[in-house]
Design an enzyme around this catalytic site. Structure first.
Site, PDB file in Angstrom:
ATOM      1  N   HIS A 105       0.833  -1.205   0.000  1.00  0.00           N
ATOM      2  CA  HIS A 105       0.000   0.000   0.000  1.00  0.00           C
ATOM      3  C   HIS A 105       0.873   1.264   0.000  1.00  0.00           C
ATOM      4  CE1 HIS A 105      -3.581   2.379   1.276  1.00  0.00           C
ATOM      5  NE2 HIS A 105      -2.651   3.093   1.890  1.00  0.00           N
ATOM      6  N   GLU A 106       1.824   1.320   0.913  1.00  0.00           N
ATOM      7  CA  GLU A 106       2.684   2.502   1.017  1.00  0.00           C
ATOM      8  C   GLU A 106       3.604   2.637  -0.192  1.00  0.00           C
ATOM      9  OE1 GLU A 106       2.211   4.908   3.120  1.00  0.00           O
ATOM     10  OE2 GLU A 106       0.648   3.762   4.121  1.00  0.00           O
ATOM     11  N   HIS A 129       1.732   4.462  -2.886  1.00  0.00           N
ATOM     12  CA  HIS A 129       1.765   5.918  -2.714  1.00  0.00           C
ATOM     13  C   HIS A 129       3.112   6.485  -3.179  1.00  0.00           C
ATOM     14  CE1 HIS A 129      -1.998   6.326  -0.569  1.00  0.00           C
ATOM     15  NE2 HIS A 129      -1.611   5.511   0.410  1.00  0.00           N
TER      16      HIS A 129
END
Length: 121
Positions: free
Chosen positions: A16-17, A20
């Protein structure tokens, strides 16, 4: 079983990170790369409380889901060509990658389940 669930949680939080960080970098912000966050390495993303302690406490009080969080990826909106639009795209990149990962895992589980059901597994 608990260690497997914790491993899945850590992997998905890193994924997820990383989403980003990759989106921010592709949109012109070098901040995630300069700070070493453009990686899938858990050391860069793990928050000791949100990724380790809180989920371990949740194992003591079982529920239907496991909850946790990672360190947010720092960005500098001034580095974007269109800060408003690009900031929104970076914010959506993590959830988009999670949905993509979930659908791929679901398709693999479904595919292997069908193979097993028909005697190929």
């Amino acid at each position: 079983m608990a260690f497997m669930e914790l491993g899945i949680l850590v992997f998905s939080l890193c994924f997820h990170e990383f989403g980003h960080a990759l989106a921010a970098t592709k949109l012109g912000d070098p901040t995630p790369k300069l700070l070493g966050r453009l990686t899938m390495n858990p050391r860069a993303h793990v928050d000791p409380i949100g990724t380790l302690l809180f989920p371990m406490i949740m194992f003591l009080y079982p529920s239907f889901f496991l909850f946790g969080w990672a360190k947010p990826v720092p960005i500098t909106p001034q580095n974007f060509r269109k800060p408003r639009r690009d900031g929104a795209l970076v914010a959506l990149a993590g959830p988009r990658d999670e949905l993509d990962l979930g659908s791929r895992v679901f398709r693999c589980v479904l595919w292997f389940g069908v193979l097993f059901f028909f005697g190929y597994g």
